[in-house]
Design a protein around this motif. Structure first.
Motif, short mmCIF file in Angstrom:
data_model
loop_
_atom_site.label_atom_id
_atom_site.label_comp_id
_atom_site.label_asym_id
_atom_site.label_seq_id
_atom_site.Cartn_x
_atom_site.Cartn_y
_atom_site.Cartn_z
N SER A 14 0.83 -1.21 0.00
CA SER A 14 0.00 0.00 0.00
C SER A 14 0.86 1.26 0.00
O SER A 14 0.53 2.25 -0.65
N GLY A 15 1.98 1.22 0.72
CA GLY A 15 2.88 2.36 0.74
C GLY A 15 3.59 2.55 -0.58
O GLY A 15 3.73 3.68 -1.07
N GLN A 17 2.50 1.60 -3.48
CA GLN A 17 1.50 2.08 -4.45
C GLN A 17 1.31 3.59 -4.33
O GLN A 17 1.19 4.29 -5.33
N ARG A 18 1.27 4.08 -3.11
CA ARG A 18 1.10 5.53 -2.90
C ARG A 18 2.33 6.30 -3.39
O ARG A 18 2.21 7.35 -4.02
N ALA A 19 3.52 5.77 -3.10
CA ALA A 19 4.74 6.48 -3.46
C ALA A 19 5.09 6.36 -4.93
O ALA A 19 5.89 7.14 -5.46
N THR A 22 4.73 9.47 -6.84
CA THR A 22 5.78 10.45 -6.57
C THR A 22 6.98 10.21 -7.47
O THR A 22 7.49 11.14 -8.11
N THR A 35 6.66 9.03 2.31
CA THR A 35 5.25 8.81 1.98
C THR A 35 4.86 7.36 2.16
O THR A 35 3.84 7.03 2.77
N ALA A 36 5.68 6.46 1.63
CA ALA A 36 5.37 5.03 1.69
C ALA A 36 5.31 4.52 3.12
O ALA A 36 4.40 3.77 3.50
N VAL A 39 2.21 5.71 5.16
CA VAL A 39 0.99 4.94 4.89
C VAL A 39 0.90 3.76 5.85
O VAL A 39 -0.16 3.45 6.39
N ASP A 43 -1.75 3.04 9.51
CA ASP A 43 -2.74 1.97 9.35
C ASP A 43 -2.93 1.21 10.66
O ASP A 43 -2.04 0.46 11.08
#
Length: 301
Positions: A14-15, A17-19, A22, A35-36, A39, A43
């Motif tokens: 999940s981290g 995927q978010r990063a 970027t 960022t990663a 996340v 959680d």
């Protein structure tokens, strides 16, 4: 234009995927790592990192984290911090300081306050219930083991400009002694980065991982010209054999690495999932399985 990222355990996906956005947008490796990991820290369903992390024997969630800048070897690290929402953000700030780079306990918390970092009670109701249940079990003669609950999230990122950063965050062992610190915030043991070469991060039983600075050794072997996987095999499995022979027991050892060209490597003595992303690979999980003679078989998870 090469960029890439790798993170420990299934929780890293999940981290990553978010990063990924970027890095794909020409963002920095430092922002991607922070960022990663944030996340994961945010959680509450994850019981080994940040909010939701399982407490120590006194019922307090004490967190460790670290960050390293592979360009200049600057390091920031914290250990035994309470009620700091993001240990990785705190560690990254400390990496910008000339001195006082590794802070513990109340000193680290005071630094977080001075710099306006978010504070909150990191003990969730679920983690408190798990602690209360374990207290009863121990009172009835139950025995604690090192595997009652632990896992470190480690993230390594390479951005399109060639910068490499690595970060770690963990709540450590469930029911640990107050003040116990493992390998995760220790440079060389829990992490290491050199943008001219690559980076490595560790997860597993900290008391065994800190017996030798394998993250540093992996990067050093890569600097000598070894491919990333070969460097990991030589450093990690050689020491696992030595530790088994001399100590009679070996805890969990799992390592990830990324070189400056975006190549990945993994070494582990347990079933180990990790998340990967690059300009060539969409964010996905892989599974590493230790095989005969320490040959690691890697298949998509």
């Amino acid at each position: 234009m090469t960029y890439a990222m790798i993170g420990t355990w299934a929780m890293a996906l999940s981290g990553v995927q978010r990063a990924a956005a970027t890095l794909a947008a020409d963002g920095t490796a430092g922002d991607a790592v922070e960022t990663a990991i944030q996340v994961i820290e945010d959680d509450p369903s994850l019981t080994s990192v940040g909010y939701g992390g399982l407490p120590n024997e006194q019922g307090m969630v004490q967190l460790d984290g670290a960050y390293m800048n592979g360009d200049n070897f600057q390091i920031g690290a914290v250990a035994g911090v309470e009620d700091v929402a993001s240990p990785i953000a705190l560690a990254r700030l400390l990496a910008k300081e000339r001195v006082n780079n590794f802070l513990v306990g109340t000193g680290a918390e005071a630094y977080a306050d001075q710099h306006g970092l978010a504070r909150k009670n990191m003990l969730t109701s679920g983690a408190k219930t798990a602690w209360q249940k374990r207290q009863v079990e121990v009172g009835q003669g139950g025995r604690l083991t090192p595997y009652d609950g632990h896992d470190t999230v480690g993230m390594i990122a390479l951005d399109a400009r060639g910068h490499i950063r690595v970060g770690t965050s963990t709540s450590g062992l469930f029911m640990k002694h107050a003040g116990r610190v493992g390998d995760s915030p220790q440079p060389g043991n829990g992490f290491y980065a050199d943008s001219a070469v690559g980076a490595a991060a560790a997860t597993g039983l900290g008391e065994d991982l800190m017996k030798r600075p394998l993250c540093f050794e992996i990067v050093s072997l890569m600097a000598q010209g070894m491919p990333v996987q070969e460097a990991m095999d030589k450093a990690v499995y050689t020491f696992i054999d030595q530790l088994q022979a001399r100590n009679g027991a070996v805890g969990e050892f799992s390592y990830i690495a990324l070189d400056h060209q975006g190549n990945f490597g993994v070494a582990t003595n347990v079933e180990f999932q990790y998340a990967v992303f690059s300009d060539r690979v969409a964010p996905r999980l892989y599974l590493a399985m230790p095989g005969n003679d320490h040959h690691v078989t890697i298949t998509p998870a």
